[in-house]
Design a protein around this motif. Sequence first.
Motif, PDB file in Angstrom:
ATOM      1  N   ILE A   6       0.838  -1.204   0.000  1.00 33.02           N
ATOM      2  CA  ILE A   6       0.000   0.000   0.000  1.00 33.02           C
ATOM      3  C   ILE A   6       0.868   1.248   0.000  1.00 33.02           C
ATOM      4  N   LEU A   7       1.904   1.255   0.846  1.00 35.29           N
ATOM      5  CA  LEU A   7       2.784   2.431   0.909  1.00 35.29           C
ATOM      6  C   LEU A   7       3.499   2.657  -0.416  1.00 35.29           C
ATOM      7  N   LEU A   8       4.012   1.585  -1.014  1.00 35.04           N
ATOM      8  CA  LEU A   8       4.707   1.731  -2.294  1.00 35.04           C
ATOM      9  C   LEU A   8       3.757   2.215  -3.377  1.00 35.04           C
ATOM     10  N   GLN A   9       2.540   1.716  -3.362  1.00 34.62           N
ATOM     11  CA  GLN A   9       1.563   2.175  -4.342  1.00 34.62           C
ATOM     12  C   GLN A   9       1.296   3.666  -4.184  1.00 34.62           C
ATOM     13  N   ARG A  10       1.158   4.111  -2.965  1.00 37.87           N
ATOM     14  CA  ARG A  10       0.856   5.533  -2.733  1.00 37.87           C
ATOM     15  C   ARG A  10       2.048   6.420  -3.066  1.00 37.87           C
ATOM     16  N   ILE A  11       3.254   5.956  -2.749  1.00 40.83           N
ATOM     17  CA  ILE A  11       4.441   6.727  -3.136  1.00 40.83           C
ATOM     18  C   ILE A  11       4.528   6.814  -4.651  1.00 40.83           C
ATOM     19  N   SER A  12       4.270   5.697  -5.327  1.00 41.39           N
ATOM     20  CA  SER A  12       4.316   5.692  -6.794  1.00 41.39           C
ATOM     21  C   SER A  12       3.265   6.627  -7.385  1.00 41.39           C
ATOM     22  N   ILE A  13       2.085   6.639  -6.763  1.00 40.12           N
ATOM     23  CA  ILE A  13       1.026   7.524  -7.257  1.00 40.12           C
ATOM     24  C   ILE A  13       1.433   8.984  -7.096  1.00 40.12           C
ATOM     25  N   LEU A  14       2.056   9.319  -5.953  1.00 35.62           N
ATOM     26  CA  LEU A  14       2.491  10.701  -5.736  1.00 35.62           C
ATOM     27  C   LEU A  14       3.560  11.110  -6.750  1.00 35.62           C
ATOM     28  N   LEU A  16       4.041   9.765  -9.727  1.00 30.53           N
ATOM     29  CA  LEU A  16       3.375   9.856 -11.022  1.00 30.53           C
ATOM     30  C   LEU A  16       2.566  11.141 -11.137  1.00 30.53           C
ATOM     31  N   LEU A  17       1.903  11.532 -10.050  1.00 27.48           N
ATOM     32  CA  LEU A  17       1.130  12.772 -10.061  1.00 27.48           C
ATOM     33  C   LEU A  17       2.040  13.978 -10.247  1.00 27.48           C
ATOM     34  N   ALA A  18       3.195  13.966  -9.537  1.00 25.13           N
ATOM     35  CA  ALA A  18       4.141  15.068  -9.689  1.00 25.13           C
ATOM     36  C   ALA A  18       4.663  15.145 -11.124  1.00 25.13           C
ATOM     37  N   ALA A  19       4.973  13.978 -11.717  1.00 24.56           N
ATOM     38  CA  ALA A  19       5.452  13.965 -13.103  1.00 24.56           C
ATOM     39  C   ALA A  19       4.360  14.450 -14.057  1.00 24.56           C
ATOM     40  N   THR A  20       3.123  14.064 -13.788  1.00 23.08           N
ATOM     41  CA  THR A  20       2.009  14.506 -14.640  1.00 23.08           C
ATOM     42  C   THR A  20       1.829  16.009 -14.576  1.00 23.08           C
ATOM     43  N   VAL A  21       1.930  16.568 -13.363  1.00 26.32           N
ATOM     44  CA  VAL A  21       1.817  18.028 -13.212  1.00 26.32           C
ATOM     45  C   VAL A  21       2.936  18.729 -13.962  1.00 26.32           C
ATOM     46  N   GLN A  22       4.167  18.179 -13.867  1.00 24.81           N
ATOM     47  CA  GLN A  22       5.296  18.797 -14.558  1.00 24.81           C
ATOM     48  C   GLN A  22       5.119  18.728 -16.071  1.00 24.81           C
ATOM     49  N   VAL A  23       4.594  17.604 -16.568  1.00 26.48           N
ATOM     50  CA  VAL A  23       4.316  17.484 -18.001  1.00 26.48           C
ATOM     51  C   VAL A  23       3.260  18.507 -18.414  1.00 26.48           C
ATOM     52  N   ALA A  24       2.220  18.655 -17.588  1.00 28.12           N
ATOM     53  CA  ALA A  24       1.164  19.617 -17.910  1.00 28.12           C
ATOM     54  C   ALA A  24       1.702  21.038 -17.945  1.00 28.12           C
ATOM     55  N   LEU A 162      10.110  18.298 -22.994  1.00 23.19           N
ATOM     56  CA  LEU A 162       9.726  17.291 -22.000  1.00 23.19           C
ATOM     57  C   LEU A 162      10.950  16.616 -21.404  1.00 23.19           C
ATOM     58  N   ILE A 163      11.930  16.328 -22.256  1.00 26.98           N
ATOM     59  CA  ILE A 163      13.162  15.715 -21.743  1.00 26.98           C
ATOM     60  C   ILE A 163      13.873  16.664 -20.792  1.00 26.98           C
ATOM     61  N   LYS A 164      13.967  17.931 -21.197  1.00 26.15           N
ATOM     62  CA  LYS A 164      14.728  18.908 -20.396  1.00 26.15           C
ATOM     63  C   LYS A 164      14.012  19.283 -19.106  1.00 26.15           C
ATOM     64  N   ASP A 165      12.698  19.463 -19.182  1.00 28.39           N
ATOM     65  CA  ASP A 165      11.971  19.976 -18.020  1.00 28.39           C
ATOM     66  C   ASP A 165      11.301  18.895 -17.172  1.00 28.39           C
ATOM     67  N   VAL A 166      11.137  17.676 -17.730  1.00 26.68           N
ATOM     68  CA  VAL A 166      10.462  16.620 -16.982  1.00 26.68           C
ATOM     69  C   VAL A 166      11.406  15.470 -16.678  1.00 26.68           C
ATOM     70  N   TRP A 167      11.934  14.834 -17.724  1.00 25.55           N
ATOM     71  CA  TRP A 167      12.715  13.621 -17.500  1.00 25.55           C
ATOM     72  C   TRP A 167      14.017  13.897 -16.751  1.00 25.55           C
ATOM     73  N   ILE A 168      14.757  14.932 -17.164  1.00 26.41           N
ATOM     74  CA  ILE A 168      16.054  15.187 -16.518  1.00 26.41           C
ATOM     75  C   ILE A 168      15.895  15.505 -15.037  1.00 26.41           C
ATOM     76  N   PRO A 169      14.966  16.415 -14.638  1.00 26.39           N
ATOM     77  CA  PRO A 169      14.842  16.663 -13.199  1.00 26.39           C
ATOM     78  C   PRO A 169      14.109  15.560 -12.438  1.00 26.39           C
ATOM     79  N   MET A 170      13.151  14.866 -13.084  1.00 24.51           N
ATOM     80  CA  MET A 170      12.330  13.911 -12.356  1.00 24.51           C
ATOM     81  C   MET A 170      12.750  12.459 -12.573  1.00 24.51           C
ATOM     82  N   GLY A 171      13.563  12.210 -13.607  1.00 23.46           N
ATOM     83  CA  GLY A 171      14.016  10.846 -13.846  1.00 23.46           C
ATOM     84  C   GLY A 171      14.712  10.232 -12.647  1.00 23.46           C
TER      85      GLY A 171
END
Length: 470
Positions: A6-14, A16-24, A162-171
Motif C-alpha cells: 500500500i505504501l509503495l503504491q501511494r508513493i508511486s502515485i504521488l 506519477l502525479l508530480a510527473a504529470t503536473v510537470q508534463v502539464a 519534456l526531456i529537459k523539463d520533466v525527464w532530466i529533473p524527475m528521472g
Amino acid sequence: MRLSTILLQRISILVLLAATVQVAVTLAECIFDEEYFAKHYVDIEASRVARVARIENDRLVIDFANGLAYYTDRHAADYSLRILDLNGEVLLATNEALMQRVAPSVPKNSGLSFWLSQFDQQGSFHVAGGALEIIGSRSVLVEMATLGDPALVRLHVVVRELIKDVWIPMGPLILFTIIVAPYSVYRTLRPLARAAQQADELKATNCDSRFSLTDLPSEVASFASAINRLMDRVAELVQSQKLFISRAAHELRTPLSIMLLELGGIADPKARRVAADVVDMSNTVNRLLQLARIDAMTEIETADVNLAEFTRQALDKLAPLARKRDIEIDLKVLSTETFKGDATSVYEALRNLVENAIKHTPLGSKIGITVGPGLSWTIEDSGAGLPQDNVQVLFQPFHRGNLDGDGAGLGLAIVKQTMELHNGTIEIGRSPMGGAQFNLRFSAEPLTAPRWGNEELALVVSGGSKVSVL
C-alpha cells in the motif's frame, strides 16, 4: 494487501502525479507562450540542420532526406531554409522567396547570433528566425521560416522540452522510487513485522508472554502496549475460568460419590436409573478435572510412557462395557517403544478414544487397535464413520457427535489437548473396516512446558485435505 505494498503504491502515485503536473506545466508553456516556444523552435531547428550539414569541396551540402525532407517535399512551399556565412553570403537556400519576404539579407559582418520574428500575427505559428552555428570549422547563420508548420516539426521541440523539463529533473526521482523506496519501506516496516511475529507467538495462558517494546516506533509501541494490557485482562479471565472449572469439579466430586453410595443401598429399580445418571455426571466431572489439570500446567513432570501398556490397561478397564455391547477388539502391538511425556493425560486420551469407539459403534461391531510402528497409535472400527464436514468441531469441549448418546463431549477435547501437549498430530480418516480411524503420532522430544496459544494441531481428514483443530 500488505502495508508495504500500500505504501509503495501511494508513493508511486504521488511521484506519477508530480510527473504529470510537470508534463502539464511544460505543455502549457509550449502551447500558451508562443514566443518562448518559437525561440526554442529556432534553436533546435538550427542545431538539427547543423548536424546534417557538411562542407565538401568548399561547398555546403545538406542531405535533406536525413530528417529535413519537409524543406524539399510537398510541404516545401511552407518552409524556407537559408544558411549565410558571416559576410552575409548565401551558402544554401530553399524557398528563398519566403525568406526574402519575411527576412531580408543580413548585413555583412553584422555580428548577429540570433534573431526571431513572428511575422504574421493572424496565422498560427508563422515564425522566422536564425541562430549562429558551426558547420565543419565555419561559423554560419542558419535561418528558417515556416507558415504554420504543417509537417509538425515543432513536435521535436515538445519532446526536447519534456526531456529537459520533466525527464532530466524527475528521472532520478522516479528511479529512486523504483529502486530505493521498496528497501526504505521494508526497513521502516521491519519493526512492525517483528511485532506481528511476536503477536503470533503470544500465549493467553502464559503471563510472561507479552510484546517487547524495544526499538518499536512510538505509534507501534502504543498499539503494542494496548495489546499487552488486553493480554493481561485475557490472562486473568482465562485463569479465573480454569480455577472456576477446577474448583467446581472438585466440589462436585465428593457429593456425587456419596450419592452413588447412598443409591447403592436402595433396592428400588428407579434408584438404578438415578445411579447411572450419577455415574455419567461423575465421569463428566472427572473429565473436567483432567482438562483443568492440563490447562493449569506450567511445568510438566515427565515420565516413561508406554503406549502398549497403557492400551492394555484401558482395555482391561473397558472390557465389561465391550462384552455388554458384544464388541470384538483386536489389539496388535508393533512397537513397545517408550517416550517421555505426561503419563496421566496420555492414558486418558487413549482410554477416551477406546471408550468412544465402544460406545458409538453398533452392537456386535469390531474394533482394531494398533500400537506402532514407532510412537504411533491407531484405533479403527467397523461402524458408520465420522461426518466429512467440519470434523474439527468434534474436538471442541462439550460438542457431542451423537446427540442420542451419553457423555458430555469432553473425550476428544482431552485427546486434542494431550496431543498439543506432546507436540503430536492426529490423522482422521475412513478405516478399511468401514468406520472411523484415528491415528495419533507422538513426538519423542522431551517436554518442558505445555504448548498453548496459536499453535495448530495437525488434523488430516479422509481424502487427504488438511485442516486445523484450532
